[in-house]
Design a protein around this motif. Structure first.
Motif, PDB file in Angstrom:
ATOM      1  N   MET A 121       0.854  -1.221   0.106  1.00 44.84           N
ATOM      2  CA  MET A 121      -0.002   0.187   0.003  1.00 44.84           C
ATOM      3  C   MET A 121       0.911   1.215   0.097  1.00 44.84           C
ATOM      4  SD  MET A 121      -3.110   1.067   2.525  1.00 44.84           S
ATOM      5  CE  MET A 121      -4.018  -0.345   2.097  1.00 44.84           C
TER       6      MET A 121
ATOM      7  N   TYR B 286      -7.688   6.999   0.284  1.00 42.53           N
ATOM      8  CA  TYR B 286      -6.922   5.719  -0.366  1.00 42.53           C
ATOM      9  C   TYR B 286      -6.179   6.005  -1.799  1.00 42.53           C
ATOM     10  CZ  TYR B 286      -9.323   2.696   3.079  1.00 42.53           C
ATOM     11  OH  TYR B 286      -9.697   2.098   4.070  1.00 42.53           O
TER      12      TYR B 286
ATOM     13  N   HIS C 118      -3.007  -2.433  -6.480  1.00 47.77           N
ATOM     14  CA  HIS C 118      -1.482  -1.975  -6.127  1.00 47.77           C
ATOM     15  C   HIS C 118      -0.739  -1.536  -7.447  1.00 47.77           C
ATOM     16  CE1 HIS C 118      -1.438  -3.829  -2.180  1.00 47.77           C
ATOM     17  NE2 HIS C 118      -1.852  -4.981  -2.683  1.00 47.77           N
TER      18      HIS C 118
ATOM     19  N   ARG D   2      -2.357   0.608  -9.258  1.00 44.30           N
ATOM     20  CA  ARG D   2      -3.317   1.748  -9.358  1.00 44.30           C
ATOM     21  C   ARG D   2      -4.112   1.638 -10.539  1.00 44.30           C
ATOM     22  NH1 ARG D   2      -2.667   2.932  -4.750  1.00 44.30           N
ATOM     23  NH2 ARG D   2      -3.627   4.923  -5.138  1.00 44.30           N
TER      24      ARG D   2
ATOM     25  N   LYS E 238     -14.747   8.781   2.170  1.00 48.03           N
ATOM     26  CA  LYS E 238     -13.795   7.450   2.589  1.00 48.03           C
ATOM     27  C   LYS E 238     -12.965   7.052   1.507  1.00 48.03           C
ATOM     28  CE  LYS E 238     -17.188   5.669   5.954  1.00 48.03           C
ATOM     29  NZ  LYS E 238     -17.974   4.289   5.962  1.00 48.03           N
TER      30      LYS E 238
ATOM     31  N   ARG F  73     -12.653  -0.126  -5.850  1.00 49.67           N
ATOM     32  CA  ARG F  73     -11.607  -0.810  -5.401  1.00 49.67           C
ATOM     33  C   ARG F  73     -10.477  -0.114  -6.073  1.00 49.67           C
ATOM     34  NH1 ARG F  73     -14.853  -2.300  -2.297  1.00 49.67           N
ATOM     35  NH2 ARG F  73     -14.906  -4.002  -1.020  1.00 49.67           N
TER      36      ARG F  73
ATOM     37  N   THR G 145      -4.126   9.001  -4.365  1.00 45.83           N
ATOM     38  CA  THR G 145      -2.866   9.815  -4.207  1.00 45.83           C
ATOM     39  C   THR G 145      -2.996  10.736  -5.154  1.00 45.83           C
ATOM     40  OG1 THR G 145      -1.832   8.466  -5.603  1.00 45.83           O
ATOM     41  CG2 THR G 145      -1.791   7.758  -3.397  1.00 45.83           C
TER      42      THR G 145
ATOM     43  N   GLN H  56      -1.259   6.181   3.074  1.00 42.78           N
ATOM     44  CA  GLN H  56      -2.658   5.863   3.020  1.00 42.78           C
ATOM     45  C   GLN H  56      -2.953   5.073   4.486  1.00 42.78           C
ATOM     46  OE1 GLN H  56      -3.439   3.354  -0.127  1.00 42.78           O
ATOM     47  NE2 GLN H  56      -2.190   4.610  -1.625  1.00 42.78           N
TER      48      GLN H  56
ATOM     49  N   SER I   9      -4.530   2.583   7.175  1.00 41.68           N
ATOM     50  CA  SER I   9      -4.435   1.143   7.430  1.00 41.68           C
ATOM     51  C   SER I   9      -6.116   0.655   7.142  1.00 41.68           C
ATOM     52  CB  SER I   9      -4.088   0.782   8.749  1.00 41.68           C
ATOM     53  OG  SER I   9      -5.112   1.189   9.731  1.00 41.68           O
ATOM     54  N   LEU I  10      -6.084  -0.642   6.629  1.00 40.00           N
ATOM     55  CA  LEU I  10      -7.380  -1.347   6.352  1.00 40.00           C
ATOM     56  C   LEU I  10      -8.248  -1.275   7.672  1.00 40.00           C
ATOM     57  CD1 LEU I  10      -6.090  -4.150   3.881  1.00 40.00           C
ATOM     58  CD2 LEU I  10      -6.643  -1.672   3.659  1.00 40.00           C
TER      59      LEU I  10
ATOM     60  N   LEU J 184      -6.091  -5.313  -0.898  1.00 31.34           N
ATOM     61  CA  LEU J 184      -6.455  -3.902  -0.690  1.00 31.34           C
ATOM     62  C   LEU J 184      -7.943  -3.423  -0.481  1.00 31.34           C
ATOM     63  CD1 LEU J 184      -4.763  -1.264  -0.299  1.00 31.34           C
ATOM     64  CD2 LEU J 184      -5.249  -0.828  -2.693  1.00 31.34           C
ATOM     65  N   LEU J 185      -8.189  -3.034   0.557  1.00 28.09           N
ATOM     66  CA  LEU J 185      -9.460  -2.326   0.850  1.00 28.09           C
ATOM     67  C   LEU J 185     -10.606  -3.666   1.310  1.00 28.09           C
ATOM     68  CD1 LEU J 185     -10.019   0.336  -1.948  1.00 28.09           C
ATOM     69  CD2 LEU J 185      -8.793   0.350   0.432  1.00 28.09           C
TER      70      LEU J 185
END
Length: 405
Positions: A1, A78, A143, A145, A74, A140, A80, A5, A7-8, A30-31
């Motif tokens: 991650m 996550y 990784h 992107r 939310k 979602r 950038t 960002q 944490s889950l 992820l997520l």
């Protein structure tokens, strides 16, 4: 991650004592989040309607919620300031494997125990109860992107039941204005999803069931008709980098942005797999969309072909790889071992994943960051709901006599 960002959900300190061992590393998906609490025993909604037909879901990030509103707070955590990303959406009827395809694009294979799929998938119990797994638009990001947008099914009886009041009106504000009959609102929801995804995605997967089901093709023609004055997402932000070279110098500023379409025909039988049928399907596709603004097929016409005119060594996947716009997936057996000469369901799904992710796609007009894309997407969703063109189409449907008054 990526650094910075959060944490889950569900991953954190398991005790305050310093003697405790360090917490285990976060899950690789992820997520992915732990399940929500089970629904109340009554199963009824707040307005006294029928029990909800949506299956209990793991915690998810919804770009568009089941109340038909966009939510970005939310999700923004996550994302950038990276501007090297791709957006893939999917649309289709219930039970055709949309979430399974999106999980494959994410990279989830289910081989590691204890790992939840990024997008919830139907099991036999959910199918038997005629429920749906996805409501609204789920988000979602992988990784690599790659932003993935999974959507609720169109033409879904369970969604229609969920949104219908006892008097037949809709519980959801599909259009800003007076409440609509539920069946009409349900029809418009599929169109709005298509317009939205065609506006914010680089690639849009259009999934149909069987080799001869063209209902989704008709829906996308309607989307093409009604996607009017919906701008490129990069034009809705002021932070596009002027010193960076545009990704698409040939695209006119006044041109409406349209995602590239990939058509997936799923749940096919063995006799549906042949080079001639695939070429005929592509030829029909090009003919169907020849007057649309979607970029379908190549500049040269698809040649006539029969199985006897194709070399014996030629396979369906060989024809698909030359033009990555039509994909075929077999019917998935319970044990996932249905075997054609072209391979198993899993192998063909893997080929679809590789070809979609390696496909050259239409970029947005200007460079924009992941966070700018999210903010622009929320604005576009509001535009779709307020679209005067969609409103006029709604009035035409109301006067057609095909829907409740």
């Amino acid at each position: 991650m990526a650094a910075g960002q959060p944490s889950l959900a569900g991953v954190g300190d398991r005790g305050s004592s310093s003697s405790q061992p360090p917490p285990p590393p976060p899950p690789k998906i992820l997520l992915a989040k732990p399940p929500l609490p089970p629904p109340s025993s009554s199963g009824a909604d707040e307005e006294g309607g029928a029990p909800a037909r949506q299956a209990p879901q793991p915690g998810s990030l919804s770009l568009v919620s089941d109340s038909w509103e966009a939510h970005t707070e939310k999700i923004l955590l996550y994302l950038t300031e990276n501007n090297d990303f791709m957006v893939i959406g999917i649309i289709g009827p219930p039970g055709v494997g949309k979430s399974t395809i999106m999980n494959a694009l994410y990279g989830y294979d289910g081989s590691s125990p204890g790992m939840h799929p990024p997008f919830a998938m139907q099991n036999e119990e959910i199918k038997a109860m005629a429920k749906h797994c996805t409501a609204g638009v789920d988000f979602r990001i992988s990784h690599e992107r790659v932003i993935l947008l999974d959507t609720q099914p169109v033409c879904s009886p369970s969604i229609l039941i969920d949104m219908m009041r006892p008097d037949g009106s809709s519980t959801l504000p599909v259009l800003n204005g007076d409440p609509l009959p539920a069946d009409l609102a349900h029809e418009l929801m599929g169109i709005q999803l298509g317009v939205f995804l065609a506006s914010v995605c680089n690639i849009l997967l259009v999934v149909s069931e069987g080799i001869n089901d063209f209902a989704m093709w008709e829906l996308m023609l309607t989307v093409d008709l009604l996607k009017n004055n919906i701008p490129d997402p990069s034009l809705l932000t002021s932070s596009s980098s002027p010193d960076k070279e545009n990704k698409n110098d040939n695209q006119s500023v006044s041109e409406d942005y349209m995602a590239d379409l990939c058509f997936v025909h799923a749940r096919l039988w063995e006799h549906d797999f042949s080079p001639s049928k695939l070429m005929l399907l592509r030829k029909s596709l090009e003919k169907h969309f020849e007057s649309s603004t979607f970029n379908i097929g190549s500049s040269s016409a698809t040649p006539e072909v029969t199985d006897s005119s194709v070399p014996l060594s030629t396979k369906v996947e060989d024809l698909s790889s030359s033009q990555q716009d039509v994909f075929l997936l077999p019917l998935r057996a319970h044990d996932n071992s249905t075997k054609f000469e072209y391979g198993t369901y899993s192998s063909m799904l893997g080929m679809l994943r590789d070809q979609v992710l390696s496909r050259t796609y239409r970029p947005f007009l200007k460079n924009l960051t992941e966070r700018d894309w999210l903010r622009s997407s929320a604005k576009i969703w509001d535009m779709v709901k307020r679209s005067p063109v969609v409103l006029e189409y709604c009035k035409a449907l109301q006067s057609s006599g095909l829907f409740r008054k």
